[in-house]
Design a protein around this motif. Structure first.
Motif, PDB file in Angstrom:
ATOM      1  N   HIS A 153       0.829  -1.045   0.053  1.00 37.13           N
ATOM      2  CA  HIS A 153      -0.690   0.017  -0.190  1.00 37.13           C
ATOM      3  C   HIS A 153       0.782   1.233   0.032  1.00 37.13           C
ATOM      4  CE1 HIS A 153      -2.340   3.055   2.438  1.00 37.13           C
ATOM      5  NE2 HIS A 153      -3.215   3.283   0.799  1.00 37.13           N
ATOM      6  N   ALA A 154       0.205   2.016  -1.272  1.00 34.99           N
ATOM      7  CA  ALA A 154       1.266   3.124  -0.565  1.00 34.99           C
ATOM      8  C   ALA A 154       0.604   4.195  -0.856  1.00 34.99           C
ATOM      9  CB  ALA A 154       2.289   2.923  -2.148  1.00 34.99           C
ATOM     10  N   THR A 155       0.375   5.531  -0.366  1.00 32.41           N
ATOM     11  CA  THR A 155       0.132   6.961  -0.617  1.00 32.41           C
ATOM     12  C   THR A 155       0.715   7.934  -0.220  1.00 32.41           C
ATOM     13  OG1 THR A 155      -1.792   7.858   0.907  1.00 32.41           O
ATOM     14  CG2 THR A 155      -0.649   6.360   2.710  1.00 32.41           C
ATOM     15  N   PHE A 156      -0.235   8.970  -0.905  1.00 30.62           N
ATOM     16  CA  PHE A 156       0.770  10.728  -1.313  1.00 30.62           C
ATOM     17  C   PHE A 156      -0.695  11.130  -0.553  1.00 30.62           C
ATOM     18  CE2 PHE A 156       3.401  13.596  -2.876  1.00 30.62           C
ATOM     19  CZ  PHE A 156       3.797  13.884  -1.936  1.00 30.62           C
ATOM     20  N   GLY A 157      -0.277  12.532   0.001  1.00 30.94           N
ATOM     21  CA  GLY A 157      -1.413  12.935   0.076  1.00 30.94           C
ATOM     22  C   GLY A 157      -1.558  14.537   0.730  1.00 30.94           C
ATOM     23  N   PHE A 158      -1.781  15.474  -0.337  1.00 29.51           N
ATOM     24  CA  PHE A 158      -1.879  17.230   0.717  1.00 29.51           C
ATOM     25  C   PHE A 158      -3.031  17.828   0.332  1.00 29.51           C
ATOM     26  CE2 PHE A 158       0.636  16.651  -3.199  1.00 29.51           C
ATOM     27  CZ  PHE A 158       0.587  17.338  -4.018  1.00 29.51           C
ATOM     28  N   CYS A 230      -4.226   8.508  -3.175  1.00 30.76           N
ATOM     29  CA  CYS A 230      -3.404   9.872  -3.513  1.00 30.76           C
ATOM     30  C   CYS A 230      -4.672  11.507  -3.169  1.00 30.76           C
ATOM     31  CB  CYS A 230      -2.751   9.976  -5.270  1.00 30.76           C
ATOM     32  SG  CYS A 230      -3.672   9.461  -6.350  1.00 30.76           S
ATOM     33  N   SER A 231      -3.800  12.151  -3.185  1.00 30.39           N
ATOM     34  CA  SER A 231      -4.995  13.739  -2.900  1.00 30.39           C
ATOM     35  C   SER A 231      -4.506  15.656  -2.851  1.00 30.39           C
ATOM     36  CB  SER A 231      -5.529  13.516  -1.290  1.00 30.39           C
ATOM     37  OG  SER A 231      -6.931  13.875  -1.770  1.00 30.39           O
ATOM     38  N   PHE A 232      -5.321  16.002  -3.056  1.00 24.67           N
ATOM     39  CA  PHE A 232      -5.088  17.011  -3.172  1.00 24.67           C
ATOM     40  C   PHE A 232      -5.873  17.816  -2.057  1.00 24.67           C
ATOM     41  CE2 PHE A 232      -4.160  17.926  -8.053  1.00 24.67           C
ATOM     42  CZ  PHE A 232      -2.793  17.442  -7.574  1.00 24.67           C
ATOM     43  N   GLY A 233      -6.674  16.846  -1.410  1.00 22.68           N
ATOM     44  CA  GLY A 233      -7.447  17.129   0.286  1.00 22.68           C
ATOM     45  C   GLY A 233      -6.961  16.742   0.789  1.00 22.68           C
ATOM     46  N   THR A 234      -6.043  16.175   1.493  1.00 26.61           N
ATOM     47  CA  THR A 234      -6.060  15.629   2.594  1.00 26.61           C
ATOM     48  C   THR A 234      -4.749  16.411   3.689  1.00 26.61           C
ATOM     49  OG1 THR A 234      -4.310  14.316   1.873  1.00 26.61           O
ATOM     50  CG2 THR A 234      -6.651  13.483   1.929  1.00 26.61           C
ATOM     51  N   ALA A 235      -5.008  16.349   4.583  1.00 31.43           N
ATOM     52  CA  ALA A 235      -3.431  16.603   5.377  1.00 31.43           C
ATOM     53  C   ALA A 235      -2.971  15.664   4.980  1.00 31.43           C
ATOM     54  CB  ALA A 235      -3.658  16.288   6.942  1.00 31.43           C
ATOM     55  N   TYR A 236      -1.387  17.225   4.985  1.00 33.32           N
ATOM     56  CA  TYR A 236      -0.278  16.136   4.428  1.00 33.32           C
ATOM     57  C   TYR A 236       0.531  14.555   5.634  1.00 33.32           C
ATOM     58  CZ  TYR A 236       4.918  14.410   3.944  1.00 33.32           C
ATOM     59  OH  TYR A 236       5.311  13.539   3.443  1.00 33.32           O
ATOM     60  N   HIS A 237       0.738  13.293   4.346  1.00 33.91           N
ATOM     61  CA  HIS A 237       0.975  12.026   4.385  1.00 33.91           C
ATOM     62  C   HIS A 237       2.206  11.848   3.856  1.00 33.91           C
ATOM     63  CE1 HIS A 237      -2.728  11.294   2.643  1.00 33.91           C
ATOM     64  NE2 HIS A 237      -2.208   9.906   2.360  1.00 33.91           N
ATOM     65  N   ARG A 238       2.614  10.486   3.664  1.00 27.13           N
ATOM     66  CA  ARG A 238       3.065   9.804   2.188  1.00 27.13           C
ATOM     67  C   ARG A 238       3.298   8.680   3.067  1.00 27.13           C
ATOM     68  NH1 ARG A 238       6.641  12.141  -1.955  1.00 27.13           N
ATOM     69  NH2 ARG A 238       8.418  10.818  -2.557  1.00 27.13           N
ATOM     70  N   HIS A 239       3.674   7.339   3.184  1.00 32.43           N
ATOM     71  CA  HIS A 239       3.714   6.587   4.182  1.00 32.43           C
ATOM     72  C   HIS A 239       3.707   5.353   2.695  1.00 32.43           C
ATOM     73  CE1 HIS A 239       3.390   4.342   7.529  1.00 32.43           C
ATOM     74  NE2 HIS A 239       2.547   3.598   7.252  1.00 32.43           N
ATOM     75  N   ALA A 240       3.845   3.736   3.045  1.00 33.84           N
ATOM     76  CA  ALA A 240       4.468   3.007   2.549  1.00 33.84           C
ATOM     77  C   ALA A 240       4.329   1.507   3.233  1.00 33.84           C
ATOM     78  CB  ALA A 240       5.283   2.861   1.166  1.00 33.84           C
ATOM     79  N   LEU A 241       3.187   0.947   2.765  1.00 30.01           N
ATOM     80  CA  LEU A 241       3.733  -0.394   3.767  1.00 30.01           C
ATOM     81  C   LEU A 241       3.332  -2.122   2.843  1.00 30.01           C
ATOM     82  CD1 LEU A 241       1.064  -0.936   6.708  1.00 30.01           C
ATOM     83  CD2 LEU A 241       2.084  -3.256   5.331  1.00 30.01           C
TER      84      LEU A 241
END
Ligand SMILES: NC(=O)c1ccc[n+]([C@@H]2O[C@H](COP(=O)([O-])OP(=O)(O)OC[C@H]3O[C@@H](n4cnc5c(N)ncnc54)[C@H](OP(=O)(O)O)[C@@H]3O)[C@@H](O)[C@H]2O)c1
Length: 342
Positions: A153-158, A230-241
């Motif tokens: 799982h990989a995510t990146f949002g801000f 992925c998102s332009f509408g979340t608090a900053y987060h960047r994580h992969a598992l």
């Protein structure tokens, strides 16, 4: 490094991201940004002064014709990467192109075909790939530290909402998928070591017609499953598992740590809730500096020097993003049309 052995960079466009790129380059031996091109000469001059570049060209073609430039950094809007990478290749210069490499698989393949024909290097810029944090993850995966991979799982949002920005313009390759989503997709492609066979995605949309938040699922040939957000509408987060049948790895796959947090990798070797979580600290710093040093080594010594995405990985990432975009239209599974590079 002596004059003549320095890799002389030019930059196409007075792009915002070129500021951080130039700052990183200034710390790397054997590299010099010698020229910049802007569609607007006075904007280009002011930008060049700000980032410390001597020569300014009032057209992109003039930069391509500059005999004092060996390599070009392309931070243009996503829809312009293909045209200009091909033209740079035809001008006989190496190319470090911003992510996402292209907005279609056909364009990505055409770009690598042009680079190969011209005998120049073309690679895609993902600063996190040059970071010790990511290199540690790759080392653990290569050593089969967590066994056979089952789930990634990989995510990146801000939070991003700047009217007029290229990211919100469908005509210039905007949208969270090609922007933040290319990072998450590239991470999955790197960790999986292969291209997914089919994908499905769902999204929320902006008034301008780009996806602002998206979630996607990928299936791989050997049973591996992966998901991206992925998102332009979340608090900053960047994580992969990454979960294997013998352990798991967690990372923040950061571009420029300590921005975004400490460049830590967490590892569990074992399968139960009682398995101890090891904390592995790695070094940080500008990902642009690390990426530029690796690009310099690629040009000087060939692929052994390059820590980033290979051409085939870049084509696979674009093919996956293209399939995600198609799934957003159809609402169902879409086969990834992977093209093996010759
Ligand atoms: N690797 C990373 O960490 C990272 C981070 C941010 C962005 N990026 C990537 O870098 C690229 C640029 O992003 P950015 O935020 O720096 O963009 P930006 O500030 O909007 O810069 C894009 C530049 O492209 C040139 N351009 C040429 N034709 C254009 C057109 N029709 N519309 C707009 N600009 C045009 C402009 O330069 P002139 O007017 O001077 O010609 C402009 O300054 C994108 O591909 C993005 O995905 C990567």
């Amino acid at each position: 490094m002596k004059e003549g052995k320095t890799l002389r960079f030019g930059i196409l466009g007075a792009a915002n991201i070129a500021r951080a790129f130039a700052k990183g380059a200034a710390t790397v031996d054997g590299v010099d940004i010698v020229a910049l091109a802007s569609r607007d000469a006075s904007k280009g001059r002011a930008f060049a002064d700000e980032i410390g570049v001597a020569r300014v060209h009032a057209s992109y073609d003039a930069l391509l014709d500059d005999p004092g430039v060996d390599a070009i950094y392309i931070p243009l809007p996503n829809t312009m990467h293909a045209e200009w990478a091909i033209r740079v290749a035809e001008a006989g210069k190496h190319i470090l192109c911003e992510k996402p490499l292209a907005s279609s698989t056909a364009d990505a393949v055409a770009m690598f075909t042009a680079a190969k024909a011209a005998g120049v290097h073309l690679v895609e810029a993902y600063p996190y790939r040059a970071q010790p944090q990511t290199r540690k993850v790759r080392e653990l995966l290569d050593a089969k530290a967590i066994g056979r991979l089952q789930l990634i799982h990989a995510t990146f949002g801000f939070t991003f909402d700047k009217p007029g920005d290229i990211r919100l313009d469908p005509a210039r390759g905007g949208g969270a998928l090609l922007d933040a989503g290319s990072y998450a997709t590239s991470f999955v492609r790197m960790a999986a070591g292969e291209c997914p066979t089919r994908v499905m995605a769902a999204a929320r949309w902006s008034d301008t017609g780009v996806e602002t938040t998206a979630a996607g699922t990928m299936e791989f040939p050997d049973g591996l499953l992966a998901q991206i957000w992925c998102s332009f509408g979340t608090a900053y987060h960047r994580h992969a598992l990454i979960a294997g049948d013998a352990g798991m790895i967690e990372t923040t796959y950061l571009n420029h740590p300590p921005e975004g947090g400490a460049p830590t990798v967490y590892l569990r070797r074992g399968t139960t809730a009682a398995t101890e979580r090891e904390t592995i600290e790695t070094a940080g710093g500008s990902g642009f500096a690390a990426e530029i040093a690796s690009f310099r080594d690629l040009v000087a010594h060939g692929w052994v020097g390059w820590t980033g995405a290979t051409p085939q990985e870049s084509v696979d990432i674009v093919a996956t993003l293209e399939a995600f975009a198609q799934s957003l239209k159809t609402g169902g599974w879409v086969d990834v049309r992977r093209v093996p590079l010759a």
